[in-house]
Design an enzyme around this catalytic site. Sequence first.
Site, PDB file in Angstrom:
ATOM      1  N   GLY A   1      31.513 -13.452 -10.387  1.00  0.00           N
ATOM      2  CA  GLY A   1      30.573 -12.414  -9.993  1.00  0.00           C
ATOM      3  C   GLY A   1      31.069 -11.060 -10.455  1.00  0.00           C
TER       4      GLY A   1
ATOM      5  N   GLY B   1      30.347  -6.609  -9.966  1.00  0.00           N
ATOM      6  CA  GLY B   1      29.699  -5.528  -9.248  1.00  0.00           C
ATOM      7  C   GLY B   1      29.938  -4.200  -9.926  1.00  0.00           C
TER       8      GLY B   1
ATOM      9  N   ASP C   1      32.719  -1.044   6.444  1.00  0.00           N
ATOM     10  CA  ASP C   1      31.614  -1.519   5.598  1.00  0.00           C
ATOM     11  C   ASP C   1      31.268  -2.965   5.943  1.00  0.00           C
ATOM     12  OD1 ASP C   1      29.627  -1.250   3.698  1.00  0.00           O
ATOM     13  OD2 ASP C   1      30.906  -1.864   2.034  1.00  0.00           O
TER      14      ASP C   1
END
Length: 331
Positions: free
Chosen positions: A22, A24, A141
Amino acid sequence: MDREPAAGDRLGNRWNLVDRLGSGAFGTVWRARDAKTGAQVAVKTLHPHHAASEKVLGRFVQEAQIQTRLSHPALVPVLAWRDAPVPFLVMPLVEGVGLHERLSEHASAKDPVSLARLAWLFEQMTGAVATAHDEGVVHRDLKPRNVLVNPRGRGPDFVRILDFGVAKVLGGGQLAPTTVGRVMGSVLYLAPEQVMSGGAPPTPAVDQFSLASIFFECLTLRRAWARDDDGVPLSFDVPVGAEGDNKQMTILKRIVRQESPRLRAWRSDAGAEAERVLARALSKEPADRFSSVEVFGQALAGALTRASGDADDPEDTAWERLPPLDDYGST
């Protein structure tokens, strides 16, 4: 290295990148193989243009330092890390599905998660966050996208809390405190005091509010702070558009000024005790919440376990059976 790492690269003269898991805005997570042991691991690399930023690199290093020292079954440890020439950190490879995706699937199928399963999930998550708090670390977060759960039918249940990249190290901790004066975290899970703080340092109570917002969503499959066109909590499988009643400023005002939605309006079998526990953790004032996320998690898990056992009882008398608030831990 001035270019992005690629499959076949070896980092730290030990970890061979195999394939991308993945990517980001700040980095990429790779499946890799440890040349020393042969084990598969996950390697998180920082994009080269961010590696040149002292601020971003500092946050990346802090994430590695924090996760190296935290130990809990629901936290992913950092096995090794480097800050140059390619900033990367190495973690055990954990195959799982994001809690966000899992909740979206359940909401789309109108398939509530069992209370017993959620009780276990909540206790694990709060225990992990409590471990961080004990080390003087506030996550800041917490959201479903930063929680990993195992795929249905594959191995024993597990949950992992990810991404300490914006964590705040409180004064007195062993690491240098992060910058004070900026609101961090995702809008849908911010605590009211984060919105109104004016730069005041966060406390563990902000993580408790975020967890409570997540737990409302797990229980009801509806958003705690986003609304549909009728003004009711938005179904979790519907994307939250930044418009109308879900503009960022509108959501922030809702978090600060409006009461949280009542749990039993959307999950009647959860019971009045769980509703009361969750409402307390969602209090606008930090001092009105539980003394710790651990106390909150134990109270909610216990309430849901009892509700699960009494699910067939048509007379819900849980309000009358509740102990005084002080029995849950004073704030």
